[in-house]
Write a protein that holds these residues in place. Structure first.
Motif, PDB file in Angstrom:
ATOM      1  N   TRP A  81      20.930  44.329  59.332  1.00 22.52           N
ATOM      2  CA  TRP A  81      19.270  44.685  59.727  1.00 22.52           C
ATOM      3  C   TRP A  81      19.302  46.123  58.945  1.00 22.52           C
ATOM      4  N   LYS A  82      17.892  46.219  58.777  1.00 29.86           N
ATOM      5  CA  LYS A  82      17.594  47.732  58.264  1.00 29.86           C
ATOM      6  C   LYS A  82      17.211  47.882  56.767  1.00 29.86           C
ATOM      7  N   HIS A  83      18.419  47.547  56.110  1.00 29.49           N
ATOM      8  CA  HIS A  83      18.274  47.467  54.727  1.00 29.49           C
ATOM      9  C   HIS A  83      19.558  46.552  54.012  1.00 29.49           C
ATOM     10  N   PHE A  84      19.487  46.273  52.735  1.00 30.05           N
ATOM     11  CA  PHE A  84      20.372  45.424  52.182  1.00 30.05           C
ATOM     12  C   PHE A  84      21.993  45.665  52.566  1.00 30.05           C
ATOM     13  N   HIS A  85      22.261  46.900  52.636  1.00 33.04           N
ATOM     14  CA  HIS A  85      23.497  47.364  52.924  1.00 33.04           C
ATOM     15  C   HIS A  85      23.763  47.658  54.362  1.00 33.04           C
ATOM     16  N   GLY A  86      22.847  47.411  55.285  1.00 33.01           N
ATOM     17  CA  GLY A  86      22.723  47.718  56.540  1.00 33.01           C
ATOM     18  C   GLY A  86      23.907  47.311  57.446  1.00 33.01           C
ATOM     19  N   GLU A  87      23.836  47.768  58.752  1.00 34.48           N
ATOM     20  CA  GLU A  87      25.031  47.485  59.570  1.00 34.48           C
ATOM     21  C   GLU A  87      24.953  45.952  59.999  1.00 34.48           C
ATOM     22  N   TYR A  88      26.149  45.476  60.322  1.00 29.67           N
ATOM     23  CA  TYR A  88      26.083  43.991  60.624  1.00 29.67           C
ATOM     24  C   TYR A  88      25.810  44.009  62.021  1.00 29.67           C
ATOM     25  N   ILE A  89      24.821  43.074  62.280  1.00 30.31           N
ATOM     26  CA  ILE A  89      24.394  42.631  63.730  1.00 30.31           C
ATOM     27  C   ILE A  89      25.003  41.174  64.341  1.00 30.31           C
ATOM     28  N   TYR A  90      25.532  40.414  63.353  1.00 29.99           N
ATOM     29  CA  TYR A  90      25.916  39.018  63.574  1.00 29.99           C
ATOM     30  C   TYR A  90      27.140  38.558  62.709  1.00 29.99           C
ATOM     31  N   ASN A  91      28.031  37.995  63.389  1.00 31.40           N
ATOM     32  CA  ASN A  91      28.859  37.310  62.599  1.00 31.40           C
ATOM     33  C   ASN A  91      29.520  36.237  63.227  1.00 31.40           C
ATOM     34  N   SER A  92      29.356  34.870  62.645  1.00 33.79           N
ATOM     35  CA  SER A  92      29.521  33.674  63.257  1.00 33.79           C
ATOM     36  C   SER A  92      31.215  33.274  63.340  1.00 33.79           C
ATOM     37  N   SER A  93      31.865  33.969  62.520  1.00 35.78           N
ATOM     38  CA  SER A  93      33.343  33.717  62.577  1.00 35.78           C
ATOM     39  C   SER A  93      33.971  34.450  63.771  1.00 35.78           C
ATOM     40  N   SER A  94      33.675  35.479  64.239  1.00 37.44           N
ATOM     41  CA  SER A  94      34.106  36.246  65.299  1.00 37.44           C
ATOM     42  C   SER A  94      33.302  36.285  66.629  1.00 37.44           C
ATOM     43  N   GLY A  95      32.116  35.728  66.545  1.00 38.86           N
ATOM     44  CA  GLY A  95      31.374  35.846  67.368  1.00 38.86           C
ATOM     45  C   GLY A  95      30.690  37.142  67.808  1.00 38.86           C
ATOM     46  N   PHE A  96      30.861  38.084  66.784  1.00 35.06           N
ATOM     47  CA  PHE A  96      30.471  39.408  67.230  1.00 35.06           C
ATOM     48  C   PHE A  96      28.722  39.267  67.255  1.00 35.06           C
ATOM     49  N   ILE A  97      28.160  40.038  68.372  1.00 36.07           N
ATOM     50  CA  ILE A  97      26.825  40.350  68.438  1.00 36.07           C
ATOM     51  C   ILE A  97      26.718  41.647  68.743  1.00 36.07           C
ATOM     52  N   HIS A  98      25.713  42.314  67.869  1.00 35.61           N
ATOM     53  CA  HIS A  98      25.477  43.838  67.952  1.00 35.61           C
ATOM     54  C   HIS A  98      24.919  43.991  69.546  1.00 35.61           C
ATOM     55  N   LYS A  99      25.341  45.280  70.255  1.00 37.40           N
ATOM     56  CA  LYS A  99      25.022  45.522  71.499  1.00 37.40           C
ATOM     57  C   LYS A  99      23.452  45.587  71.739  1.00 37.40           C
ATOM     58  N   HIS A 100      22.698  45.859  70.858  1.00 37.53           N
ATOM     59  CA  HIS A 100      21.424  45.968  70.948  1.00 37.53           C
ATOM     60  C   HIS A 100      20.684  44.294  71.058  1.00 37.53           C
ATOM     61  N   PHE A 101      21.446  43.441  70.542  1.00 35.79           N
ATOM     62  CA  PHE A 101      20.933  42.102  70.628  1.00 35.79           C
ATOM     63  C   PHE A 101      21.934  41.245  71.639  1.00 35.79           C
ATOM     64  N   LYS A 102      22.488  41.646  72.488  1.00 35.13           N
ATOM     65  CA  LYS A 102      23.327  41.016  73.461  1.00 35.13           C
ATOM     66  C   LYS A 102      22.530  39.731  74.052  1.00 35.13           C
ATOM     67  N   ASN A 103      23.038  38.828  74.236  1.00 39.92           N
ATOM     68  CA  ASN A 103      22.514  37.817  74.932  1.00 39.92           C
ATOM     69  C   ASN A 103      20.939  37.473  74.447  1.00 39.92           C
ATOM     70  N   ARG A 104      20.522  37.803  73.138  1.00 42.03           N
ATOM     71  CA  ARG A 104      19.342  37.400  72.625  1.00 42.03           C
ATOM     72  C   ARG A 104      19.293  37.007  71.113  1.00 42.03           C
ATOM     73  N   PHE A 105      20.549  36.469  70.746  1.00 42.50           N
ATOM     74  CA  PHE A 105      20.695  35.783  69.476  1.00 42.50           C
ATOM     75  C   PHE A 105      21.208  34.346  69.761  1.00 42.50           C
ATOM     76  N   ILE A 106      20.302  33.386  69.005  1.00 37.64           N
ATOM     77  CA  ILE A 106      20.995  31.910  68.994  1.00 37.64           C
ATOM     78  C   ILE A 106      20.793  31.629  67.595  1.00 37.64           C
ATOM     79  N   LEU A 107      22.000  30.992  67.168  1.00 34.86           N
ATOM     80  CA  LEU A 107      22.042  30.668  65.677  1.00 34.86           C
ATOM     81  C   LEU A 107      22.155  29.193  65.730  1.00 34.86           C
ATOM     82  N   ASN A 108      21.004  28.556  65.219  1.00 33.87           N
ATOM     83  CA  ASN A 108      20.809  26.931  65.046  1.00 33.87           C
ATOM     84  C   ASN A 108      21.467  26.556  63.518  1.00 33.87           C
ATOM     85  N   TRP A 109      22.659  26.422  63.693  1.00 30.75           N
ATOM     86  CA  TRP A 109      23.298  25.862  62.253  1.00 30.75           C
ATOM     87  C   TRP A 109      24.546  25.458  62.582  1.00 30.75           C
ATOM     88  N   THR A 110      24.960  24.531  61.952  1.00 26.45           N
ATOM     89  CA  THR A 110      26.163  23.662  61.987  1.00 26.45           C
ATOM     90  C   THR A 110      26.952  23.617  60.541  1.00 26.45           C
TER      91      THR A 110
END
Length: 225
Positions: A81-110
């Motif tokens: 977020w914020k810019h092209f080289h910005g901080e990561y806020i989500y990673n599907s491989s590790s299940g990482f979610i930025h603390k600002h978005f805790k319990n607020r992200f749903i990825l609909n992808w298989t």
């Protein structure tokens, strides 16, 4: 062919050479164009999305690539977020979610789908910024990465409150309250008038006998005819 034969000797030879090389030049041009199409890759995100504070929003992210996936194909979806080289806020491989978005992200992808939707719940004012999807792929040639260049700008608007009373209702309530406050009470002007009348009557009751007595004494003392 008639055009070539009509040319003078030296020019005719040059024309024949160009004529013979033309198929090869066209073939190379075609291969070059095909090569550009093969190497074409990216992530398609909407340029602008708008959401309401407290609501939710969805960012679609179809992606495409030219590489052949490995026999055990693997894909990872990441978001910045914020810019092209910005901080990561989500990673599907590790299940990482930025603390600002805790319990607020749903990825609909298989996996191995090449499109999906990121849904952000309970939108906050600070969610208003740029978002970039990044896809990592395991191909037969190794790891490859595709990321949106322009990203998606999300704007957040405030929800309109529906609990406020209309002006007519408020005015009516104030008017009714005013009537209730004075209900059962006598008009102050009437109270004052009653008090004045009472004083006048009391004074008349007291003074009248005195005047009557004075008139009677005056009548008694006057000289007889």
């Amino acid at each position: 062919m008639a055009l070539l034969i009509s040319l003078p000797g030296e020019n005719q030879a040059m024309a024949w050479i160009l004529f013979l090389l033309l198929p090869e030049l066209c073939l190379q041009a075609g291969n070059s164009a095909g090569s550009n199409r093969v190497n074409y890759f990216g992530v398609n995100q909407p340029a602008l999305l708008s959401g309401v504070q407290g609501g939710s929003i969805e960012i679609p992210f179809p992606f495409y690539f030219p590489w052949e996936l490995a026999k055990d194909p693997q894909m990872w979806i990441l978001w910045r977020w914020k810019h092209f080289h910005g901080e990561y806020i989500y990673n599907s491989s590790s299940g990482f979610i930025h603390k600002h978005f805790k319990n607020r992200f749903i990825l609909n992808w298989t996996q191995p789908q090449t499109s999906g939707v990121l849904r952000i719940l309970h939108l906050k004012g600070k969610d208003q910024t740029m978002y970039f999807c990044r896809v990592r792929l395991k191909t037969i040639k190794g790891m490859e990465t595709v990321q949106s260049i322009d990203g998606t700008q999300i704007t957040i608007t405030r929800a309109v409150s529906t609990t406020m009373q209309s002006p007519s209702i408020v005015t009516s309530a104030v008017t009714t309250a005013g009537l209730e406050d004075t209900e059962g009470q006598r008009n102050p002007s009437l109270v004052n008038l009653g008090a004045i009348i009472g004083v006048v009557v009391a004074t008349a009751v007291l003074i009248t006998p005195v005047y009557v007595m004075l008139i009677f004494l005056w009548w008694k003392k006057r000289p007889a005819d």
